[in-house]
Structure formats: C-alpha cells, structure tokens
Write a protein that holds these residues in place. Sequence first.
Motif, PDB file in Angstrom:
ATOM      1  N   ALA A  12      -5.226  -5.988   4.325  1.00 34.79           N
ATOM      2  CA  ALA A  12      -5.176  -5.684   2.936  1.00 34.79           C
ATOM      3  C   ALA A  12      -4.051  -4.904   2.670  1.00 34.79           C
ATOM      4  O   ALA A  12      -3.476  -5.367   1.307  1.00 34.79           O
ATOM      5  N   LYS A  13      -3.542  -4.145   3.358  1.00 35.02           N
ATOM      6  CA  LYS A  13      -2.249  -3.324   2.892  1.00 35.02           C
ATOM      7  C   LYS A  13      -1.263  -4.276   2.782  1.00 35.02           C
ATOM      8  O   LYS A  13      -0.211  -4.190   1.789  1.00 35.02           O
ATOM      9  N   LEU A  14      -1.010  -5.144   3.646  1.00 41.95           N
ATOM     10  CA  LEU A  14       0.016  -5.942   3.619  1.00 41.95           C
ATOM     11  C   LEU A  14      -0.090  -6.896   2.211  1.00 41.95           C
ATOM     12  O   LEU A  14       1.041  -7.269   1.429  1.00 41.95           O
ATOM     13  N   THR A  15      -1.101  -7.394   2.058  1.00 43.88           N
ATOM     14  CA  THR A  15      -1.364  -8.269   0.887  1.00 43.88           C
ATOM     15  C   THR A  15      -0.774  -7.758  -0.425  1.00 43.88           C
ATOM     16  O   THR A  15      -0.322  -8.052  -1.269  1.00 43.88           O
ATOM     17  N   ALA A  16      -1.650  -6.243  -0.643  1.00 37.42           N
ATOM     18  CA  ALA A  16      -1.144  -5.428  -1.760  1.00 37.42           C
ATOM     19  C   ALA A  16       0.182  -5.210  -1.887  1.00 37.42           C
ATOM     20  O   ALA A  16       0.735  -5.147  -2.853  1.00 37.42           O
ATOM     21  N   TYR A  17       0.911  -4.930  -0.605  1.00 35.77           N
ATOM     22  CA  TYR A  17       2.304  -4.447  -0.627  1.00 35.77           C
ATOM     23  C   TYR A  17       3.215  -5.695  -1.044  1.00 35.77           C
ATOM     24  O   TYR A  17       3.876  -5.560  -2.031  1.00 35.77           O
TER      25      TYR A  17
END
Length: 188
Positions: free
Chosen positions: A82-87
Amino acid sequence: MNKIPLEFLQIIENDTDRISLLIDNSTSEEGLTGLHMELDGKYQACIKNWDNSMYGWVPNFGFSYEYMDGASLLHNLKMMQAKLTAYKFQVNAVTNRIPQNTVNVNVDNKIEVNISFESVRSRLEADTSLSEEQTIEAKQKIDEIEAVIKSDDSKKNKWKKLKPVLLWLADKSVDIGTAVLSLLLKIQ
C-alpha cells in the motif's frame, strides 16, 4: 517533489506485483521474510514513516525478525504494498505545480560597530585577569589599530597594515581577543 525516473517506477511496480504473487501463493515464512527484508532495505530510506503500522519494528534498530511470525510478515507486506502504491502516485502528483506564493528575502550585511576605542581601553584596564604588562601591550595595539582605522588608506591597505596585530592577537587571551577583534570591525 521531483518526478521520479521511469525505471524506479517500474521497480516499484515489479515489487508490488511480487508482493501480490507471494500473498496469493501463501509461500513459506522463509520466503515472506526474504521479500520483507529486501523491500525494507530498498525503500526505508525513500518513504517517510516507512515503519508506521508495521509489526516487529524497533526504533533505532529496525525490524526484529526473530519475533515475527507469518501473519506479521503478511500484514507488513500488505502495508508495504500500500505504501509503495501511494508513494508512486504521490511523488508524481505534484510535478508541474507552480508555487502560489513568492518569497523575497532581502539580506543586509551591514554591520554597525558602536564600540569606542576608549571603552575597550577601559575594559582592559578593569580586567583583573590581565597583568600590568599585558594591559600595556594591549593598549599599545589598540593605539595602532585606531591610527590605522582613522587613516585615509583603502580598506585593503588597512587590513594589510593590521595583519601583524592579528598575528599578535592569535596568541592572546580570550579577554584581549574579544575586546580587540570588535575594534577591527570598524574598518569600513
């Protein structure tokens, strides 16, 4: 924020796909740990608050893998995904933004020295940590500085003439140094 290179976007995309594949196939705890360690090492310096909402994080140490089970690793991998996608989207969302406010900063390097030669002489005379000999020597140097500063020489020549005073000053006490250095700022 700057736009990130396409190669890095592709790496992020590949890693999010690897996480999905691993989660869907429910591989061994060893496989989960391996991917978790790899992704943590790759992205913790890039993403602010990378460790937030993840199990097994120890401040100033990192992840403590010996205390993490398969469920913790799966949870963390989903968070990483999720963090990679948001980033990926956050970094590219502001590439063409023009600042709304303009900030102008004026810097004034003018130094005003409101100290008199006489006040420095008096200060040195009153300083009980100086010997009589040190006080007389310092007052002589102040007289030299005053004569040079009051001369009609250029700033460059004044500094050249005061070089021996600076060398003398380098070997003196802090009390003498601070008193005399303030006078040197009077060169204009």
